[in-house]
Design a protein around this motif. Structure first.
Motif, PDB file in Angstrom:
ATOM      1  N   UNK A 209     -52.481 -59.296 -37.839  1.00 37.96           N
ATOM      2  CA  UNK A 209     -53.713 -59.581 -38.586  1.00 37.96           C
ATOM      3  C   UNK A 209     -53.665 -58.982 -39.988  1.00 37.96           C
ATOM      4  N   UNK A 210     -53.173 -57.751 -40.109  1.00 33.36           N
ATOM      5  CA  UNK A 210     -53.072 -57.105 -41.426  1.00 33.36           C
ATOM      6  C   UNK A 210     -52.107 -57.874 -42.332  1.00 33.36           C
ATOM      7  N   UNK A 211     -50.978 -58.297 -41.791  1.00 33.33           N
ATOM      8  CA  UNK A 211     -50.009 -59.052 -42.587  1.00 33.33           C
ATOM      9  C   UNK A 211     -50.579 -60.406 -43.010  1.00 33.33           C
ATOM     10  N   UNK A 212     -51.275 -61.073 -42.096  1.00 34.95           N
ATOM     11  CA  UNK A 212     -51.887 -62.368 -42.456  1.00 34.95           C
ATOM     12  C   UNK A 212     -52.914 -62.184 -43.564  1.00 34.95           C
ATOM     13  N   UNK A 213     -53.667 -61.115 -43.516  1.00 35.93           N
ATOM     14  CA  UNK A 213     -54.652 -60.831 -44.556  1.00 35.93           C
ATOM     15  C   UNK A 213     -53.952 -60.640 -45.904  1.00 35.93           C
ATOM     16  N   UNK A 214     -52.868 -59.866 -45.920  1.00 31.30           N
ATOM     17  CA  UNK A 214     -52.107 -59.664 -47.160  1.00 31.30           C
ATOM     18  C   UNK A 214     -51.543 -60.972 -47.693  1.00 31.30           C
ATOM     19  N   UNK A 215     -50.980 -61.781 -46.806  1.00 35.43           N
ATOM     20  CA  UNK A 215     -50.395 -63.062 -47.205  1.00 35.43           C
ATOM     21  C   UNK A 215     -51.474 -63.972 -47.776  1.00 35.43           C
ATOM     22  N   UNK A 216     -52.609 -64.076 -47.081  1.00 38.43           N
ATOM     23  CA  UNK A 216     -53.710 -64.923 -47.570  1.00 38.43           C
ATOM     24  C   UNK A 216     -54.210 -64.467 -48.932  1.00 38.43           C
ATOM     25  N   UNK A 217     -54.408 -63.173 -49.093  1.00 34.75           N
ATOM     26  CA  UNK A 217     -54.908 -62.643 -50.357  1.00 34.75           C
ATOM     27  C   UNK A 217     -53.930 -62.914 -51.491  1.00 34.75           C
ATOM     28  N   UNK A 218     -52.642 -62.683 -51.248  1.00 33.89           N
ATOM     29  CA  UNK A 218     -51.638 -62.898 -52.297  1.00 33.89           C
ATOM     30  C   UNK A 218     -51.530 -64.377 -52.655  1.00 33.89           C
ATOM     31  N   UNK A 219     -51.544 -65.253 -51.666  1.00 34.69           N
ATOM     32  CA  UNK A 219     -51.455 -66.686 -51.939  1.00 34.69           C
ATOM     33  C   UNK A 219     -52.669 -67.169 -52.733  1.00 34.69           C
ATOM     34  N   UNK A 220     -53.847 -66.687 -52.405  1.00 28.98           N
ATOM     35  CA  UNK A 220     -55.042 -67.053 -53.171  1.00 28.98           C
ATOM     36  C   UNK A 220     -54.966 -66.508 -54.590  1.00 28.98           C
ATOM     37  N   UNK A 221     -54.477 -65.283 -54.722  1.00 27.98           N
ATOM     38  CA  UNK A 221     -54.376 -64.631 -56.028  1.00 27.98           C
ATOM     39  C   UNK A 221     -53.495 -65.411 -56.997  1.00 27.98           C
ATOM     40  N   UNK A 222     -52.386 -65.953 -56.507  1.00 26.48           N
ATOM     41  CA  UNK A 222     -51.458 -66.662 -57.390  1.00 26.48           C
ATOM     42  C   UNK A 222     -51.501 -68.179 -57.187  1.00 26.48           C
ATOM     43  N   UNK A 223     -52.488 -68.648 -56.421  1.00 28.42           N
ATOM     44  CA  UNK A 223     -52.677 -70.075 -56.162  1.00 28.42           C
ATOM     45  C   UNK A 223     -51.413 -70.712 -55.567  1.00 28.42           C
ATOM     46  N   UNK A 224     -50.898 -70.092 -54.518  1.00 29.34           N
ATOM     47  CA  UNK A 224     -49.685 -70.560 -53.857  1.00 29.34           C
ATOM     48  C   UNK A 224     -50.016 -70.980 -52.429  1.00 29.34           C
ATOM     49  N   UNK A 225     -49.118 -71.723 -51.849  1.00 33.85           N
ATOM     50  CA  UNK A 225     -49.271 -72.134 -50.464  1.00 33.85           C
ATOM     51  C   UNK A 225     -48.257 -71.440 -49.587  1.00 33.85           C
ATOM     52  N   UNK A 226     -48.473 -71.509 -48.279  1.00 39.80           N
ATOM     53  CA  UNK A 226     -47.474 -70.955 -47.371  1.00 39.80           C
ATOM     54  C   UNK A 226     -47.345 -71.808 -46.126  1.00 39.80           C
ATOM     55  N   UNK A 227     -46.140 -71.789 -45.608  1.00 41.45           N
ATOM     56  CA  UNK A 227     -45.799 -72.507 -44.385  1.00 41.45           C
ATOM     57  C   UNK A 227     -45.305 -71.460 -43.397  1.00 41.45           C
TER      58      UNK A 227
END
Length: 74
Positions: free
Chosen positions: A38-56
């Motif tokens: 959960x902590x890692x998903x939160x970090x990934x979501x925040x970073x992707x939103x911050x730089x307007x990126x997507x993830x798979x």
């Protein structure tokens, strides 16, 4: 030596500090407990939103309880 879970957390952090438009992750949480997942998903979501990126993300865990905008089950 790092445990598998520690290696996965280091790999996630290293990926997040690089510039990217898409982040592709194959089983990034397989050796993490639910709290660290959960902590890692939160970090990934925040970073992707911050730089307007997507993830798979790929996972074999049908009970991962992760929430995504779009999900494909094969």
């Amino acid at each position: 030596l790092l445990s598998m879970g520690q290696q996965q957390r280091v790999a996630i952090v290293r990926a997040l500090i690089q510039p990217f438009e898409w982040l592709v992750m194959d089983e990034p949480f397989s050796h993490l407990d639910q709290n660290n997942t959960n902590l890692c998903m939160q970090l990934i979501n925040e970073r992707c939103k911050e730089i307007n990126a997507g993830f798979i993300l790929t996972t074999l865990d049908a009970n991962d309880n992760l929430n995504f905008d779009y999900e494909v089950k094969l």
